[in-house]
Design an enzyme around this catalytic site. Structure first.
Site, PDB file in Angstrom:
ATOM      1  N   TYR A  45       0.823  -1.213   0.000  1.00  0.00           N
ATOM      2  CA  TYR A  45       0.000   0.000   0.000  1.00  0.00           C
ATOM      3  C   TYR A  45       0.859   1.266   0.000  1.00  0.00           C
ATOM      4  O   TYR A  45       0.388   2.342   0.354  1.00  0.00           O
ATOM      5  CB  TYR A  45      -0.890   0.054   1.239  1.00  0.00           C
ATOM      6  N   LYS A  62       5.442 -14.408   1.366  1.00  0.00           N
ATOM      7  CA  LYS A  62       5.324 -15.126   0.089  1.00  0.00           C
ATOM      8  C   LYS A  62       6.717 -15.109  -0.539  1.00  0.00           C
ATOM      9  O   LYS A  62       6.925 -14.631  -1.653  1.00  0.00           O
ATOM     10  CB  LYS A  62       4.282 -14.420  -0.802  1.00  0.00           C
ATOM     11  N   ASP A  99      -0.537 -18.359   0.927  1.00  0.00           N
ATOM     12  CA  ASP A  99      -1.557 -19.268   0.371  1.00  0.00           C
ATOM     13  C   ASP A  99      -1.829 -20.418   1.337  1.00  0.00           C
ATOM     14  O   ASP A  99      -2.978 -20.756   1.636  1.00  0.00           O
ATOM     15  CB  ASP A  99      -1.159 -19.761  -1.034  1.00  0.00           C
ATOM     16  N   ASP A 155      -4.654  -7.705   5.291  1.00  0.00           N
ATOM     17  CA  ASP A 155      -5.979  -7.203   4.891  1.00  0.00           C
ATOM     18  C   ASP A 155      -6.842  -8.367   4.428  1.00  0.00           C
ATOM     19  O   ASP A 155      -7.975  -8.549   4.882  1.00  0.00           O
ATOM     20  CB  ASP A 155      -5.837  -6.171   3.763  1.00  0.00           C
ATOM     21  N   ASP A 162     -10.266 -10.427   6.506  1.00  0.00           N
ATOM     22  CA  ASP A 162     -11.646 -10.644   6.026  1.00  0.00           C
ATOM     23  C   ASP A 162     -11.983 -12.129   6.152  1.00  0.00           C
ATOM     24  O   ASP A 162     -13.097 -12.493   6.532  1.00  0.00           O
ATOM     25  CB  ASP A 162     -11.820 -10.197   4.565  1.00  0.00           C
TER      26      ASP A 162
END
Ligand code: NAD
Ligand code: IPM
Ligand code: MN
Length: 352
Positions: free
Chosen positions: A137, A187, A220, A244, A248
């Site tokens: 971001y 990752k 993942d 983020d 969720d």
């Protein structure tokens, strides 16, 4: 009596519904002990339509005068593109006030039937520590040759040692006070600069916390494990984008995104921290008065705790637990038929 100046930004959509519900509960929780001196700012998409910007040019400077900020949600798609609304309000506030960590508890409240059939409150109890001012971001990039077949878009993630180290250190400190287990999510198999750097910082900081066990997961695999074995997570630290997305998912395994709270904490003393639900403006249900206010109320409890009103904060959380345990007054996302206001009213009644 102690008094706190709180900037309130209801924002857009359901933000305008859940914030008054939160204010009502917090008022009741501190009644007779402290005074919450609210100042409401009408910033957001309506303000943008009137003025051409999401908040005034000196908006961040105005916010600096407060003890805390209580925010609903921002976003009015498809009328205004999301990158305009979000880069006009919440993201610049996080960056300008240096709200360096975003603390996001993921916990199954008593009585809630989450989507994970065999998992109970003892299995789903973790806290995400989200890097909150840079990473994916960072806002570094651009588009050239716009609209042509040669168009190029670049969006560069930025990871600085100063920032990653303080976020990781925050996570280790938190883990030390809990089950002493930290999961770092990256990752590094595909992203070989920023993410391997993150791993290196975690390894270096871990030397100062020999009592904390560290697990490193690829994002993942972490997503799958959160569903399959959420009990493996205690404190989780991850980059801005990964956390983020995973929070969720966290909201989903809690039983509703409407339950999930968050605290954006300021690095410097004297700068206000910002408290908000994890969810957005929920245009699909906005205006109906049925948004779940629990995430916002819980974020309000985190705000009271941060302000030093620990006892009131704990009473709010206990009332939320009683509410879900009794299971009578819940909004439709949790299978009930109550309105936002009825939930707030019931939480107030359950404050003891
Ligand atoms: P969203 O979180 O608004 O909604 C996703 C789904 O969850 C929807 O079905 C919605 O009805 C449901 N939901 C969300 N909050 C709920 C609540 N309190 N009670 C019951 N159900 C709830 O995500 P979205 O639809 O992807 O985004 C909508 C807008 O919000 C976009 O403009 C997005 O950019 C913005 N957004 C803002 C924030 C923020 O202000 N911090 C956070 C996320 C998304
Ligand atoms: C959140 C939101 C924001 C984010 C968006 C609206 C920019 O999704 O607070 O989780 O990604 O930080
Ligand atoms: Mn989000």
């Amino acid at each position: 009596m102690r008094s706190y100046r709180i900037a309130v930004i209801p924002g857009d959509g359901v933000g305008k519904e859940v914030i008054p519900a939160g204010q009502r509960v917090l008022e009741a929780a501190v009644a007779g002990r402290a005074k919450l001196d609210w100042q409401v700012f009408p910033w957001g998409s309506d303000y943008y339509r009137e003025t051409g910007s999401m908040m005034p040019a000196d908006g961040v400077e105005q916010l600096r005068q407060f003890d805390a900020i209580y925010l609903g949600a921002v976003g009015d798609p498809p009328r205004i593109p999301d990158h305009i609304t979000l880069w006009g309000l919440i993201l610049p506030i996080r960056k300008a006030l240096d709200l360096y960590v975003n603390v996001r508890p993921v916990r199954l409240l008593p009585g809630v039937r989450g989507p994970l059939r065999d998992k109970g409150p003892a299995d789903i109890d973790m806290i995400f520590i989200r890097e909150n001012t840079e990473g994916e971001y960072a806002g570094v990039g651009g588009r050239v040759h716009v609209g042509t077949p040669h168009e190029v878009a670049i969006e560069t993630a930025v990871f600085s040692r100063f920032n990653v180290e303080r976020v990781v250190r925050y996570a280790f400190e938190l883990a030390r006070g809990r089950r002493k287990h930290l999961t770092s999510v990256t990752k590094s198999n595909a992203q070989r600069y920023g993410m391997t750097f993150w791993d290196d910082v975690v390894t270096a900081v871990a030397r100062d916390y020999p009592d904390v066990t560290v697990t490193s997961l690829l994002v993942d695999a972490a997503a799958a494990l959160l569903v399959r074995a959420p009990e493996r997570f205690d404190v989780v630290v991850a980059s801005n984008l990964f956390a983020d997305i995973l929070t969720d998912l966290g909201g989903a395994i809690m039983g509703s995104l409407g339950l999930a709270p968050s605290a954006n904490l300021a690095a410097q003393p004297g700068v206000p921290s910002l408290f908000e639900p994890v969810h957005g403006s929920a245009p699909d249900i906005a205006g109906k008065g049925i948004a779940n206010p629990i995430g916002t109320i819980w974020a309000g409890a985190m705000m009271l705790e941060h302000l030093g009103e620990r006892e009131a904060a704990q009473r709010v959380l206990a009332a939320l637990e009683r509410l879900t345990a009794e299971g009578q007054v819940l909004t439709p996302d949790m299978g009930g038929s109550a309105t936002t206001e009825q939930v707030a009213e019931r939480v107030v009644a359950l404050l003891t």
